[in-house]
Enzyme design. Structure first.
Site, PDB file in Angstrom:
ATOM      1  N   GLY A   1     -89.925 -96.216 -57.005  1.00 56.81           N
ATOM      2  CA  GLY A   1     -89.277 -95.018 -56.491  1.00 56.81           C
ATOM      3  C   GLY A   1     -90.218 -94.137 -55.697  1.00 56.81           C
ATOM      4  N   ALA A   2     -91.520 -94.216 -55.986  1.00 57.12           N
ATOM      5  CA  ALA A   2     -92.486 -93.418 -55.238  1.00 57.12           C
ATOM      6  C   ALA A   2     -92.574 -93.880 -53.781  1.00 57.12           C
ATOM      7  CB  ALA A   2     -93.852 -93.491 -55.903  1.00 57.12           C
TER       8      ALA A   2
ATOM      9  N   GLY B   1     -95.978 -55.800 -59.928  1.00 55.96           N
ATOM     10  CA  GLY B   1     -94.542 -55.543 -59.981  1.00 55.96           C
ATOM     11  C   GLY B   1     -93.822 -56.103 -58.771  1.00 55.96           C
ATOM     12  N   GLY B   2     -93.038 -55.247 -58.121  1.00 58.84           N
ATOM     13  CA  GLY B   2     -92.325 -55.677 -56.916  1.00 58.84           C
ATOM     14  C   GLY B   2     -93.270 -56.113 -55.829  1.00 58.84           C
TER      15      GLY B   2
END
Length: 459
Positions: free
Chosen positions: A352-353, A126-127
């Site tokens: 782009g790499a 949970g939390g």
């Protein structure tokens, strides 16, 4: 006999002998906090009390964590959370939810200001799962489990049968989710790895540029032999006798992110790993590297980037997984970063790499390349197959390969490659592999020491 799950016992396993001091008096609230030292570095530690209501956290327990964060922030100390928590205390009702919210707020306000490390030793639900997730590094021990909802709830909602280990254990969070940065094979090693992390973050040291150089080329085969494991190269660049820890080693394995030392100084290494899908960038690898870059920048850790990459992984799966959005995170992280950061191109840096792997256009402190490295929009053969597809299609098949190689050589000559990259300042210097360690250390040591002014959001 002392319970090994007792939080004081666990904190004493972590810190230097005799350095334990309670920050607040101990109660049965499910949480304790203390100050101490790790390898001589002062730290603040809080620990779930798994011997009291399974470490569930309520109002009083949250106040213990908040006190720990106030202490750590006031003195700019690393803070370590030892987690073994059943989540919110049901007896506190909605007030326990508010308590968790206050803890999360404190963690976010401390993000990027002080190192936050998490050691998960048991089920953390949970939390309690989001506590570690908000920190800089999560170390998961063999019995550690991180999940928002347990198996019973999963079955009642979805009908799926799954046990607690498969749902939130080491394999789930190392290979699938990327939640845990370090998976420890034993509890003892988990404690040791937290100690090393504290040293790397809190005692970063200073560069000694009078370091031994070695021939690194033996770790990188010629480009024709495409696949190789990058870790021996990383190991040879980093100091042999310094702490070293890889984060997320089996999540997005085509990108390696390692904390270690170079010339005695803590550095972060980001490297394409050709042993996995050729080392190309994909959505997960870009996101993994982006978070690591921001972590290093936030804490003033210089970076070494090892580029051997032919581009981004193509395909509809990548596009649908957010390759553009997640790739943009890496561009943003490098462009925003102010710490010293150098790039070494070992074999190839295409398209782009090339830009994304800490190029000069994104503010790299210095970019080096080995003499045989290739810098191009794409590989020469692939380029001529696009540029001269009609010519090649008209040739007899037995002549096609020779023509491709001839055209590729001409393409390399015309497009410039590494020579043009140096001329336009995209590459600063061509260096021999045997003097790489010194060149990297000198470049980082001579740059102004700066630190980013931002949080470290879990990307």
């Amino acid at each position: 006999m002392t319970d090994p799950k007792d939080p004081q016992v666990r904190i004493n396993r972590l810190i230097d002998a005799g350095s334990f001091n309670y920050l607040l008096p101990r109660t049965d609230c499910g949480m304790i906090a203390a100050t101490g030292t790790i390898k001589g570095n002062k730290v603040v530690v809080f620990a779930s009390d798994a011997t009291s209501k399974s470490g569930a956290l309520g109002i009083e327990g949250s106040h213990v964590i908040l006190a720990a964060y106030r202490e750590a922030m006031a003195y700019q100390l690393p803070i370590i959370g030892i987690w073994h928590s059943g989540g919110a205390r049901l007896s506190d009702g909605v007030l326990s939810l508010d308590a968790f919210g206050q803890v999360f707020q404190a963690m976010v306000l401390a993000s990027g200001r002080i190192p936050q490390l998490s050691l998960v030793l048991g089920p953390t639900a949970g939390g309690g799962a989001y506590g570690p997730a908000l920190t800089d590094v999560v170390v998961l021990a063999p019995e550690g489990r991180i999940f928002v909802t347990g198996p019973d709830v999963v079955k009642s909602v979805t009908g799926e049968d799954i046990d607690i280990a498969a749902l939130g254990g080491p394999e789930a969070h190392s290979k699938n989710s990327g939640v845990a940065h370090v998976i420890a094979p034993s509890e003892d090693i988990a404690f040791s790895e937290i100690q090393d992390l504290v040293s790397l973050f809190a005692d970063q040291g200073h560069f000694n540029t009078d370091i031994a150089d070695v021939d690194l080329s033996i770790h990188v085969p010629p480009v024709e032999k495409r696949s190789y494991e990058v870790h021996p190269l990383i190991d040879a660049i980093l100091d042999r006798d310094g702490e070293k820890l890889e984060l997320l080693p089996v999540w997005a394995e085509n990108m390696s992110t390692v904390l270690g030392r170079l010339g005695g100084r803590t550095v972060g290494v980001i490297a394409n790993n050709p042993a996995h899908i050729g080392g190309v960038l994909d959505a997960a690898a870009a996101e993994k590297a982006a978070r690591f870059v921001r972590t290093c920048d936030a804490f003033g850790i210089p970076m070494v980037v090892i580029a051997d990459v032919t581009g981004f992984l193509p395909g509809p799966g990548q596009e649908w997984e957010g390759a553009v959005r997640r790739g943009a995170k890496l561009l943003h992280a490098f462009a925003e970063s102010v710490v010293p950061r150098v790039t070494l191109i070992t074999r190839r840096a295409y398209g782009g790499a090339f830009v994304a792997m800490n190029s000069n256009s994104l503010g790299s402190t210095r970019t080096f390349a080995w003499p045989t490295a290739e810098v191009s929009v794409m590989g020469a053969v692939a380029a001529v197959r696009v540029l001269h597809r009609r010519l090649l299609a008209d040739l007899p098949e037995e002549q096609r390969e020779a023509m491709e190689l001839e055209l590729a050589a001409e393409h390399d000559r015309v497009s410039g490659g590494i020579t043009t990259a140096v001329e336009i300042g995209a590459v600063d210097e061509v260096i021999e592999p045997h003097r790489t360690r010194t060149a990297l250390a000198q470049a980082l040591a001579s740059a102004p020491h700066r630190r980013g002014n931002h949080g470290n959001i879990p990307l």
